[in-house]
Design an enzyme around this catalytic site. Sequence first.
Site, PDB file in Angstrom:
ATOM      1  N   ASN A   1      -8.284  -4.762 -13.461  1.00  0.00           N
ATOM      2  CA  ASN A   1      -8.767  -3.823 -14.012  1.00  0.00           C
ATOM      3  C   ASN A   1      -7.918  -3.344 -15.421  1.00  0.00           C
ATOM      4  OD1 ASN A   1      -8.405  -1.200 -15.023  1.00  0.00           O
ATOM      5  ND2 ASN A   1      -7.713  -0.733 -13.275  1.00  0.00           N
TER       6      ASN A   1
ATOM      7  N   HIS B   1     -16.326   0.540 -16.051  1.00  0.00           N
ATOM      8  CA  HIS B   1     -14.950   0.667 -15.246  1.00  0.00           C
ATOM      9  C   HIS B   1     -15.183  -0.193 -14.898  1.00  0.00           C
ATOM     10  CE1 HIS B   1     -10.746   0.827 -15.265  1.00  0.00           C
ATOM     11  NE2 HIS B   1     -10.790   1.109 -14.998  1.00  0.00           N
TER      12      HIS B   1
ATOM     13  N   CYS C   1      -7.777   4.375 -17.765  1.00  0.00           N
ATOM     14  CA  CYS C   1      -9.160   4.107 -18.329  1.00  0.00           C
ATOM     15  C   CYS C   1     -10.466   4.701 -19.144  1.00  0.00           C
ATOM     16  CB  CYS C   1      -9.307   3.632 -16.517  1.00  0.00           C
ATOM     17  SG  CYS C   1      -7.817   3.249 -15.530  1.00  0.00           S
TER      18      CYS C   1
HETATM   19  N1  ACO Z   1      -2.394  -6.967   0.089  1.00  0.00           N
HETATM   20  C1  ACO Z   1      -2.848  -6.994   0.992  1.00  0.00           C
HETATM   21  N2  ACO Z   1      -2.365  -5.984   1.965  1.00  0.00           N
HETATM   22  C2  ACO Z   1      -2.011  -4.836   1.125  1.00  0.00           C
HETATM   23  C3  ACO Z   1      -1.962  -4.173  -0.254  1.00  0.00           C
HETATM   24  C4  ACO Z   1      -2.605  -6.263  -1.066  1.00  0.00           C
HETATM   25  N3  ACO Z   1      -2.455  -6.216  -2.530  1.00  0.00           N
HETATM   26  N4  ACO Z   1      -2.371  -3.635  -0.579  1.00  0.00           N
HETATM   27  C5  ACO Z   1      -1.900  -3.005  -0.208  1.00  0.00           C
HETATM   28  N5  ACO Z   1      -2.405  -3.550   1.248  1.00  0.00           N
HETATM   29  C6  ACO Z   1      -2.888  -2.669   2.815  1.00  0.00           C
HETATM   30  C7  ACO Z   1      -1.805  -1.587   2.884  1.00  0.00           C
HETATM   31  O1  ACO Z   1      -0.570  -1.487   2.982  1.00  0.00           O
HETATM   32  C8  ACO Z   1      -2.594  -0.896   4.282  1.00  0.00           C
HETATM   33  O2  ACO Z   1      -1.872  -1.260   4.984  1.00  0.00           O
HETATM   34  P1  ACO Z   1      -1.744  -0.962   6.281  1.00  0.00           P
HETATM   35  O3  ACO Z   1      -3.285  -0.428   7.319  1.00  0.00           O
HETATM   36  O4  ACO Z   1      -1.114  -1.337   7.799  1.00  0.00           O
HETATM   37  O5  ACO Z   1      -0.879   0.721   5.858  1.00  0.00           O
HETATM   38  C9  ACO Z   1      -4.223  -1.622   3.627  1.00  0.00           C
HETATM   39  O6  ACO Z   1      -3.860  -2.647   3.192  1.00  0.00           O
HETATM   40  C10 ACO Z   1      -4.670  -0.395   3.296  1.00  0.00           C
HETATM   41  O7  ACO Z   1      -4.327   0.091   1.744  1.00  0.00           O
HETATM   42  P2  ACO Z   1      -5.079   1.427   1.164  1.00  0.00           P
HETATM   43  O8  ACO Z   1      -4.112   1.509   0.022  1.00  0.00           O
HETATM   44  O9  ACO Z   1      -5.605   2.200   2.180  1.00  0.00           O
HETATM   45  O10 ACO Z   1      -6.372   0.205   0.728  1.00  0.00           O
HETATM   46  P3  ACO Z   1      -7.632   0.517  -0.586  1.00  0.00           P
HETATM   47  O11 ACO Z   1      -8.656   0.342   0.579  1.00  0.00           O
HETATM   48  O12 ACO Z   1      -7.930   1.279  -0.580  1.00  0.00           O
HETATM   49  O13 ACO Z   1      -7.315  -0.836  -1.858  1.00  0.00           O
HETATM   50  C11 ACO Z   1      -6.395   0.172  -3.923  1.00  0.00           C
HETATM   51  C12 ACO Z   1      -6.263  -0.136  -1.956  1.00  0.00           C
HETATM   52  C13 ACO Z   1      -6.789  -1.543  -4.000  1.00  0.00           C
HETATM   53  C14 ACO Z   1      -5.642   0.425  -4.743  1.00  0.00           C
HETATM   54  C15 ACO Z   1      -7.452   1.070  -3.516  1.00  0.00           C
HETATM   55  O14 ACO Z   1      -7.589   2.303  -3.034  1.00  0.00           O
HETATM   56  C16 ACO Z   1      -8.382   1.359  -5.444  1.00  0.00           C
HETATM   57  O15 ACO Z   1      -8.760   0.356  -5.353  1.00  0.00           O
HETATM   58  N6  ACO Z   1      -8.257   2.422  -5.762  1.00  0.00           N
HETATM   59  C17 ACO Z   1      -8.494   2.759  -7.162  1.00  0.00           C
HETATM   60  C18 ACO Z   1      -7.746   2.409  -8.125  1.00  0.00           C
HETATM   61  C19 ACO Z   1      -8.757   3.167  -9.522  1.00  0.00           C
HETATM   62  O16 ACO Z   1      -9.816   3.436  -9.770  1.00  0.00           O
HETATM   63  N7  ACO Z   1      -7.551   3.470 -10.440  1.00  0.00           N
HETATM   64  C20 ACO Z   1      -8.072   4.484 -11.691  1.00  0.00           C
HETATM   65  C21 ACO Z   1      -7.787   3.291 -12.960  1.00  0.00           C
HETATM   66  S1  ACO Z   1      -6.336   2.860 -13.080  1.00  0.00           S
HETATM   67  C22 ACO Z   1      -5.752   3.720 -14.480  1.00  0.00           C
HETATM   68  O17 ACO Z   1      -6.093   4.997 -14.387  1.00  0.00           O
HETATM   69  C23 ACO Z   1      -4.027   3.168 -14.361  1.00  0.00           C
END
Ligand code: ACO
Length: 330
Positions: free
Chosen positions: A287, A257, A118
């Site tokens: 993203n 970003h 990214c």
């Molecule tokens: N729909 C519904 N529920 C979901 C989904 C979904 N799409 N995805 C995950 N959940 C659930 C999980 O299973 C979990 O359930 P549980 O509590 O029963 O286990 C709950 O939601 C919370 O999951 P988390 O992974 O803790 O959710 P979080 O708040 O961290 O959000 C996300 C996830 C959106 C992926 C976030 O962590 C994020 O944005 N991370 C950073 C991503 C990023 O910036 N990446 C870098 C760039 S990408 C690159 O370089 C290619």
Amino acid sequence: MSKGVKPVSRIVGLGVSYPDNIMTNQDLEKIVETNDEWITTRTGIKERHLVKRGERTSDFCIRAAREALAEAGIAAEELDAIILGTISGDLRFPATATLIQEAIGAKNAAAWDISATCSGFMFSLYSADTLIAANRAKNVLVLGAELLTPITDWSDRGTCVLFGDAAGAAVVTRATDDRGVLSVVIGSNGSYTDLLYCVGHGTSSKGELAALNGERVIHMNGNEVFRHAVRMLERTAKEAVEKAGLDPADVDWLIPHQANTRIIAATAERLGLPMEKVFLNIHKYGNTSSASVPLAMYEARKEGALRDGQVMLSVVFGGGFTWGGAVIRF
Ligand code: ACO
């Protein structure tokens, strides 16, 4: 005389391109166990553009490049370098930048790709600024482009709701006054590969060979990446602002970003910037990885939000980990 250091390089043209095909959160509800409310509140994303079979990364780059060159009023033959930040080029080799070079007729340019997830656009901008500062180049075409949806695991709701496809381009040339790139910083830490990686290569049909072993998709521990992202974005933003000879209060726009609205809001808060100064378009595109900053800059300019003379701060974070930041006066 404006506050801040004197810029070496300047962005004189921007261009973007993305697929027509839109996938909404409601469409995703039919594919995985998710819902619009979760995606919207946890990420800020409402819809994203998805590439269709047969469309290549270079196709979008070429359109974005032509638009950026037209705005810059610079002919392709005048380019000394083409630098593309991408992890999803057409082929494993040659570099997708060379395909762009051929298509636009930039016969005097050296062309190469940079792999920085990214942060790809920021690494490319850093390279362009450095080349211009060293008098090794006068005009550089910088791109960030990503077709991540072909390498997304559509059964993993933790990642498939996040990504969209797009390309962005900027023509960078020597600054002649106080407008331009006041600072650009980059960094990497290879200790965290396990948190965000993809084994396979390529988005063209030839890349399907890699799919055969099932290792072609993005793997991410989103929660852990989130934690690191917020910390590094704050640190990088402060470094970029300091190198620019400015204070956070001098920033008119934060154009980060577009990975997650919550990450962006946390970063803005840590910098003491109100959300009215933050440009967001994640709701429309998701993203788009290395394309996200040029796409957001482009829209901020086109919508009249980011005006001539205003200062924008951009910060990025991605797999590797990689990160970067820039302060630019338009
Ligand atoms: N729909 C519904 N529920 C979901 C989904 C979904 N799409 N995805 C995950 N959940 C659930 C999980 O299973 C979990 O359930 P549980 O509590 O029963 O286990 C709950 O939601 C919370 O999951 P988390 O992974 O803790 O959710 P979080 O708040 O961290 O959000 C996300 C996830 C959106 C992926 C976030 O962590 C994020 O944005 N991370 C950073 C991503 C990023 O910036 N990446 C870098 C760039 S990408 C690159 O370089 C290619």
